[in-house]
Design an enzyme around this catalytic site. Structure first.
Site, mmCIF file in Angstrom:
data_model
loop_
_atom_site.group_PDB
_atom_site.id
_atom_site.type_symbol
_atom_site.label_atom_id
_atom_site.label_comp_id
_atom_site.label_asym_id
_atom_site.label_seq_id
_atom_site.Cartn_x
_atom_site.Cartn_y
_atom_site.Cartn_z
ATOM 1 C CG HIS A 67 40.243 25.624 6.067
ATOM 2 N ND1 HIS A 67 40.559 25.914 4.761
ATOM 3 C CD2 HIS A 67 41.133 24.684 6.468
ATOM 4 C CE1 HIS A 67 41.601 25.174 4.387
ATOM 5 N NE2 HIS A 67 41.970 24.409 5.405
ATOM 6 C CG ASP A 96 24.005 8.936 -18.266
ATOM 7 O OD1 ASP A 96 24.441 9.077 -17.109
ATOM 8 O OD2 ASP A 96 23.607 9.884 -18.955
ATOM 9 C CD1 TRP A 132 38.329 19.005 10.941
ATOM 10 C CD2 TRP A 132 36.772 17.677 10.051
ATOM 11 N NE1 TRP A 132 38.867 17.753 10.797
ATOM 12 C CE2 TRP A 132 37.940 16.914 10.241
ATOM 13 C CE3 TRP A 132 35.660 17.041 9.482
ATOM 14 C CZ2 TRP A 132 38.026 15.565 9.918
ATOM 15 C CZ3 TRP A 132 35.756 15.689 9.168
ATOM 16 C CH2 TRP A 132 36.931 14.970 9.372
ATOM 17 C CB SER A 160 24.439 15.157 -1.895
ATOM 18 O OG SER A 160 25.394 15.174 -2.912
ATOM 19 C CB SER A 161 28.233 11.882 -0.489
ATOM 20 O OG SER A 161 27.916 12.146 0.820
ATOM 21 C CG HIS A 244 40.477 5.920 9.997
ATOM 22 N ND1 HIS A 244 41.598 6.684 10.177
ATOM 23 C CD2 HIS A 244 40.804 4.985 9.098
ATOM 24 C CE1 HIS A 244 42.572 6.209 9.424
ATOM 25 N NE2 HIS A 244 42.119 5.172 8.757
ATOM 26 C CD GLU A 246 34.698 11.937 4.683
ATOM 27 O OE1 GLU A 246 33.815 11.085 4.456
ATOM 28 O OE2 GLU A 246 34.854 12.959 4.003
ATOM 29 C CE1 TYR A 248 43.453 5.018 4.380
ATOM 30 C CE2 TYR A 248 41.956 4.510 6.171
ATOM 31 C CZ TYR A 248 43.243 4.662 5.689
ATOM 32 O OH TYR A 248 44.298 4.482 6.524
ATOM 33 C CB SER A 259 46.374 3.163 -10.275
ATOM 34 O OG SER A 259 46.643 3.193 -8.905
ATOM 35 C CG HIS A 293 43.942 5.933 14.608
ATOM 36 N ND1 HIS A 293 44.181 5.150 13.519
ATOM 37 C CD2 HIS A 293 43.171 6.950 14.169
ATOM 38 C CE1 HIS A 293 43.577 5.679 12.459
ATOM 39 N NE2 HIS A 293 42.960 6.769 12.834
ATOM 40 C CB THR A 319 49.484 2.323 2.570
ATOM 41 O OG1 THR A 319 48.255 2.219 3.289
ATOM 42 C CG2 THR A 319 49.571 3.687 1.933
ATOM 43 C CE LYS A 322 45.679 1.120 -2.906
ATOM 44 N NZ LYS A 322 45.525 1.171 -4.360
ATOM 45 N NE ARG A 441 43.801 20.218 14.852
ATOM 46 C CZ ARG A 441 43.078 19.169 14.409
ATOM 47 N NH1 ARG A 441 43.171 18.008 14.999
ATOM 48 N NH2 ARG A 441 42.267 19.296 13.388
HETATM 49 CU CU LIG Z 1 42.026 7.816 11.459
#
Ligand SMILES: [Cu+2]
Lengths: 517, 186
Positions: A67, A96, A132, A160-161, A244, A246, A248, A259, A293, A319, A322, A441
């Site tokens: 998942h 393009d 994961w 790919s990414s 971490h 990731e 963001y 925005s 962290h 943050t 924003k 968890r």
């Molecule tokens: Cu983190």
């Protein structure tokens, strides 16, 4: 300008058109979203009551692992790349993406990567079951044989990414229409540019981590094996150095989306454009120095705990800039509440809740209590579901008229929104409480005292599952027989795609670059 | 579509981006030695250092520190492994000797490797071993038993707030890496 394009399967296999590729990315991510969602249904069904009802604990672990992997790498990340493909060329006045062939390739790798990952479910020993985050030695010494398919799957989707990110950077740097200076770019382009830099910085580190796993498993190295002089804790450092940033990568493009949407439906300019750009950049920079962290409970020295705690809390500042920016944009605007706006407003509210629980988790002393409980699960689902996924949903409703030339049914859109809003909170809010009370968890069975919270969460989750089917139907109905959309469907919207292009956008756009002033 | 001049402007940027990507992949591997060096200097992950010399060490008779011993046997390792004493009280600076016992309870020759770790981690910097079975691997024949020794002293600079520390050993089966030698020793 001809609008000719090939038809049939060949159109999709060989296309180098950013709109086609964007569409494929979006549909692919939706399929993965339903796949990962189905696994979430298995998890919530099992957790509906204490005790073991439906699945074996071993299979339960495979479900939580798959998942997470499917949602992070298959649903959220490709959906953002899909939006980037559709929107970035139109928003900067480019014909393009800069590297169209690579664009085709970066999409077509994905179905193979995820077929490989999903095929592990049917292998002897089952799918990966270590969560994961695939901590060593669970993912090396004690992992099922199918882990090698997982490793190659991660390699492929990483490639790919990375290719997608290269494409975004080169497009933004080299393909902007004359007059489109960096500080005139729409915020969605800005947030994606910064995301792309994060991607090329950390995806190679992830590739390194899984490669070390692979050689530890089969080629006698001991990066993470204490017996050979390695260190399993080092795995966590390397993983979270990727992990971490990731988070963001998954949220920054959604920041860009809201925005764009909030000013459109507030009929005002964004309160502070440049502060938004700088806040995004600071978040990205800070994301590289906070990784530990996630590891407060590994026995770090106090100095380390303090450093990572303070650095993490520092992220709350940009943050906050924003959040206040979005609120100030709405302040005294002539607001209307069409579906994209509803999703964007709830994005701001619910993401803030997720941000607050994040600040709680950032506090090293209390993290010892929260660590590995459902509180963590509640936190990251609050930033990912109402964050990344509401952001993408808002984008789909907002730009669908532009993409397809068809309007969705506003009533259905609003029903979809209210279902999402109710069920998201019903699913994830109780997890705060069960987590604070100590429910760990990734377990298939739990103490009686958590029964009530879990029952509510499961009911919410089933509702949330149904909501996605409703979403699918709403979108298909819009594409099939939606009302014709206007060229500028939203009167408050700004940007080249609304002002310089008709709805639906032709197959080829901006063959001659538009004038930007 | 991108014409030729655009392709030319893309190239230098592309090369730089690919260089960053390659660099970051190597950086992941560079993290391994960096991590080890960092932990070695700061001692924060409880890893002890190599062999130390016992020379001109000043002894702090005023202070008493308790050192506890912990032994663990990893999965797939059919040995018995324990220390003969659970804990000792020491003065910093004084050289101490502790006996450990290991027995191969299987019907095969097995090579074992112990990995030491100190808790709290910051104490690792102040625990010096002049002799330790963990510096070498042990090969025990089927049923063979052995007494092993560790000699260590604590630095007199051991932070004042630490008056109890644990030296733990995890025993791993590393026969796989030594299949050939084990086979010929029979
Ligand atoms: Cu983190």
């Amino acid at each position: 300008m001809s609008d000719h394009h090939p038809t049939g399967i060949k159109r999709w296999l060989f296309t180098t058109n950013h709109k086609d590729i964007g569409t494929m990315y979006l549909w692919f991510s939706f399929v993965m979203f339903l796949t990962g969602g189905a696994m979430a249904m298995v998890i919530r069904a099992e957790l509906y009551q204490p005790g073991l009802q439906f699945v074996e604990p071993a299979f339960f672990n495979q479900m939580t692992t798959m998942h997470g992997l499917i949602m992070v790498f298959g649903a959220v990340m490709p959906s953002m790349v899909g939006l980037a493909n559709w929107l970035i060329p139109m928003q900067i006045g480019a014909p393009d993406m800069a590297l169209p062939r690579m664009n085709n390739w970066s999409f077509w790798i994905l179905p193979f990567a995820f077929t490989m990952l999903l095929s592990s479910l049917f292998m002897e020993g089952g799918a990966p079951n270590f969560g994961w985050t695939f901590y060593a030695p669970l993912s090396t010494t004690y992992a099922p044989p199918s882990t090698d398919f997982f490793i190659f799957g991660v390699h492929m989707m990483g490639i790919s990414s990375i290719m997608g990110a290269i494409n975004v950077i080169v497009t933004v740097f080299n393909m902007r229409a004359p007059g489109m200076t960096l500080m005139k770019m729409p915020l969605f382009v800005w947030t994606w540019l910064i995301t792309a830099f994060l991607l090329i910085m950390v995806m190679p580190v992830l590739a390194g981590a899984v490669t070390m796993m692979l050689t530890d498993r089969h080629f006698g190295t001991s990066f993470f094996d204490a017996a050979g002089g390695g260190d399993p804790v080092m795995f966590q450092h390397i993983f979270w150095f990727f992990g971490h940033p990731e988070v963001y990568i998954m949220i920054l493009p959604a920041f860009g989306v809201v925005s764009e949407i909030i000013p459109a439906f507030s009929r005002k300019k964004l309160f502070g454009y440049s502060s938004m750009v700088y806040a995004t950049a600071s978040i990205a920079l800070l994301s590289f120095i906070v990784w530990a962290h996630h590891m407060f409970a590994t026995g770090m020295p106090v100095a380390g705990e303090l450093f990572f705690m303070i650095a993490t809390m520092l992220i709350a500042v940009p943050t906050g800039v924003k959040i206040f920016n979005w609120v100030a944009t709405m302040w005294q605007g002539s607001l209307t509440f069409e579906t994209p706006m509803l999703f964007s407003i709830s994005f701001v509210i619910l993401f803030t809740i997720g941000g607050f629980s994040g600040v709680m988790l950032a506090m090293a002393p209390v993290d010892f209590q929260y660590h590995d409980t459902y509180f963590v699960v509640a936190h990251f689902h609050y930033v990912l579901f109402p964050g990344a996924i509401f952001g993408t949903t808002a984008a789909v409703y907002f730009w669908l008229p532009k993409w397809t030339g068809k309007m969705y049914n506003e009533t259905l859109g609003k029903i979809h929104f209210w279902m999402s809003m109710v069920f998201v909170n019903l699913t994830f809010f109780p997890m705060h409480f069960s987590g604070l009370a100590g429910m760990p968890r990734r377990i298939p069975d739990y103490n009686m005292m958590f029964a009530e919270f879990n029952m509510w969460a499961s009911i919410g989750a089933f509702g949330l599952g149904l909501t996605q089917i409703f979403f699918l139907v709403t979108i298909i109905m819009a594409i099939r027989n939606g009302k014709k959309a206007e060229d500028k469907q939203w009167d408050g919207a700004t940007g080249l795609e609304w002002d310089a292009l008709p709805s639906p956008v032709p197959y080829h756009t901006f063959a001659t670059p538009p004038k930007v002033d | 579509m991108a014409d030729n001049s655009e392709k030319e402007t893309n190239k230098p940027l592309l090369i730089r981006l690919v260089a960053i990507i390659g660099g970051m992949f190597l950086f992941a591997y560079a993290l391994v030695p960096l991590y080890n060096v960092f932990c070695d200097i700061t001692g924060i992950n409880g890893k002890t250092r190599g062999q130390a010399l016992y020379q001109n060490v000043e002894i702090d008779k005023q202070r008493v520190v308790t050192v506890e011993f912990l032994t663990n046997v990893n999965r797939g390792m059919p040995w018995e492994f324990r220390s003969l004493v659970k804990s000792i009280k020491v003065h910093p600076g004084e050289l101490n000797e502790v006996q450990f016992y290991a027995k191969n309870r299987s019907k095969q020759d097995i090579v074992g490797q112990t990995i030491p770790s100190v808790s709290p981690g910051e104490a690792a910097l102040y625990l010096n071993k002049t002799e330790c079975f963990c510096f070498d691997q042990q090969r025990l024949k089927a049923g063979e038993e052995v007494d092993m020794v560790v000699k260590f002293y604590l630095d007199a600079d051991l932070p004042k707030d630490i008056n109890r520390l644990t030296l733990s050993y995890q025993l791993f089966n590393v026969s796989d890496s030594f299949k050939f030698e084990v086979a010929t020793s029979k």
